[in-house]
Scaffold this motif. Structure first.
Motif, PDB file in Angstrom:
ATOM      1  N   GLU A 102      -3.560  -0.425  -0.987  1.00 43.14           N
ATOM      2  CA  GLU A 102      -2.786   0.586  -1.698  1.00 43.14           C
ATOM      3  C   GLU A 102      -2.159  -0.009  -2.956  1.00 43.14           C
ATOM      4  O   GLU A 102      -2.118   0.650  -3.999  1.00 43.14           O
ATOM      5  CB  GLU A 102      -1.706   1.164  -0.782  1.00 43.14           C
ATOM      6  N   GLN A 128     -10.412  10.333  -9.670  1.00 44.36           N
ATOM      7  CA  GLN A 128     -10.514   9.726  -8.348  1.00 44.36           C
ATOM      8  C   GLN A 128     -11.802   8.918  -8.241  1.00 44.36           C
ATOM      9  O   GLN A 128     -11.808   7.799  -7.735  1.00 44.36           O
ATOM     10  CB  GLN A 128     -10.471  10.839  -7.301  1.00 44.36           C
ATOM     11  N   VAL A 133     -10.667   8.276  -0.397  1.00 40.39           N
ATOM     12  CA  VAL A 133      -9.971   9.495   0.018  1.00 40.39           C
ATOM     13  C   VAL A 133      -8.862   9.144   1.006  1.00 40.39           C
ATOM     14  O   VAL A 133      -7.729   9.631   0.881  1.00 40.39           O
ATOM     15  CB  VAL A 133     -10.950  10.531   0.617  1.00 40.39           C
ATOM     16  N   ALA A 134      -9.154   8.273   1.963  1.00 41.36           N
ATOM     17  CA  ALA A 134      -8.142   7.870   2.950  1.00 41.36           C
ATOM     18  C   ALA A 134      -6.975   7.142   2.277  1.00 41.36           C
ATOM     19  O   ALA A 134      -5.806   7.388   2.599  1.00 41.36           O
ATOM     20  CB  ALA A 134      -8.770   6.996   4.031  1.00 41.36           C
ATOM     21  N   ASP A 138      -4.991   9.771   0.354  1.00 43.39           N
ATOM     22  CA  ASP A 138      -4.242  10.631   1.278  1.00 43.39           C
ATOM     23  C   ASP A 138      -2.950   9.942   1.706  1.00 43.39           C
ATOM     24  O   ASP A 138      -1.883  10.563   1.731  1.00 43.39           O
ATOM     25  CB  ASP A 138      -5.076  10.976   2.511  1.00 43.39           C
ATOM     26  N   GLY A 139      -3.059   8.648   2.032  1.00 38.13           N
ATOM     27  CA  GLY A 139      -1.878   7.893   2.440  1.00 38.13           C
ATOM     28  C   GLY A 139      -0.863   7.755   1.324  1.00 38.13           C
ATOM     29  O   GLY A 139       0.345   7.947   1.534  1.00 38.13           O
ATOM     30  N   GLU A 150      -0.547   9.653  -1.305  1.00 35.69           N
ATOM     31  CA  GLU A 150      -0.009  10.974  -1.631  1.00 35.69           C
ATOM     32  C   GLU A 150       1.035  11.397  -0.592  1.00 35.69           C
ATOM     33  O   GLU A 150       2.094  11.925  -0.949  1.00 35.69           O
ATOM     34  CB  GLU A 150      -1.149  11.990  -1.709  1.00 35.69           C
ATOM     35  N   ALA A 151       0.757  11.123   0.682  1.00 37.28           N
ATOM     36  CA  ALA A 151       1.708  11.462   1.749  1.00 37.28           C
ATOM     37  C   ALA A 151       3.023  10.702   1.581  1.00 37.28           C
ATOM     38  O   ALA A 151       4.092  11.210   1.932  1.00 37.28           O
ATOM     39  CB  ALA A 151       1.095  11.161   3.117  1.00 37.28           C
ATOM     40  N   ARG A 211      -2.321  13.893  -7.055  1.00 42.29           N
ATOM     41  CA  ARG A 211      -3.669  14.315  -7.431  1.00 42.29           C
ATOM     42  C   ARG A 211      -3.566  15.712  -8.021  1.00 42.29           C
ATOM     43  O   ARG A 211      -2.868  16.554  -7.480  1.00 42.29           O
ATOM     44  CB  ARG A 211      -4.585  14.386  -6.203  1.00 42.29           C
ATOM     45  N   ASN A 214     -10.709  15.370  -9.561  1.00 45.16           N
ATOM     46  CA  ASN A 214      -9.294  15.121  -9.350  1.00 45.16           C
ATOM     47  C   ASN A 214      -8.846  13.990 -10.256  1.00 45.16           C
ATOM     48  O   ASN A 214      -9.537  12.981 -10.389  1.00 45.16           O
ATOM     49  CB  ASN A 214      -9.013  14.712  -7.899  1.00 45.16           C
TER      50      ASN A 214
END
Length: 149
Positions: free
Chosen positions: A43, A58, A73-74, A77-78, A80-81, A87, A97
Motif C-alpha cells: 500500500e 488505475q 483492485v484489492a 479497495d483497502g 479506499e476503505a 477513485r 478510474n
C-alpha cells in the motif's frame, strides 16, 4: 547445530538466495514499522506512486507497480476503505478510474515514509553510510526502472 536458515554453503552463496533473504527481512521490518500507520508495504508503494505521479489511471498505476489487475483492485479497495485514496471516473473516458491521494492519504504517506525509513535503517544497520549508499546504487543499476523504456 543446524538452524532454520542453515541451507549450506552453495545455496547461501547464491545471489538469488541472498537477495530473497534480505527482501524477507525488509518485508518483516516494514510490517512491524508500518503497522502503527495502518498500511502495508504494498500500500505504501501505491501511495508513493500516486504522490509522485499525481492523479493517474488505475490501469497505469498497476502497470507501473508491476501488479496484476486483481491484486491492484484489492489494494485500492483497502486504501479506499481507509480513506487514503479516492477513485473517480475519468472525465475524458468514463470507463477508466482515476486515482488520487486524499488529504488523509497524504498524512498517512508522510507517517509511512518515516516508518519505512526506519525499517530500512534497521536492515542496513550493519553497513556504514557509504556502504548503504553504494548498495542502493548497485541495486539500482541491476534493476533499473523499466517503466521509463
Amino acid at each position: 547445530m543446524a538452524t532454520e536458515w542453515d541451507v549450506g554453503p552453495r545455496l547461501a552463496a547464491r545471489l538469488t538466495y541472498v537477495l530473497k533473504r534480505a527482501l524477507l527481512d525488509l518485508e518483516d521490518l516494514h510490517a512491524e514499522y508500518l503497522a502503527e500507520v495502518g498500511v502495508s508495504g504494498r500500500e505504501l508503494g501505491v501511495l508513493l506512486l500516486l504522490d509522485s505521479k499525481g492523479p493517474e489511471s488505475q490501469q497505469e498505476t498497476a502497470r507501473r507497480l508491476g501488479v496484476d489487475r486483481t491484486t491492484m483492485v484489492a489494494l485500492l479497495d483497502g486504501l479506499e476503505a481507509k480513506g487514503l485514496v479516492a477513485r473517480r471516473a475519468d472525465a475524458a473516458d468514463r470507463r477508466r478510474n482515476v486515482l488520487e491521494l486524499t488529504d488523509a492519504g497524504q498524512t498517512a504517506l508522510e507517517r509511512a515514509v518515516h516508518a519505512s525509513d526506519e525499517a530500512e535503517r534497521q536492515l542496513l544497520a550493519g553497513l556504514d553510510d557509504a556502504e548503504s549508499a553504494r548498495l542502493r546504487t548497485l541495486l539500482t543499476r541491476l534493476a533499473p526502472d523499466r517503466t521509463k523504456h
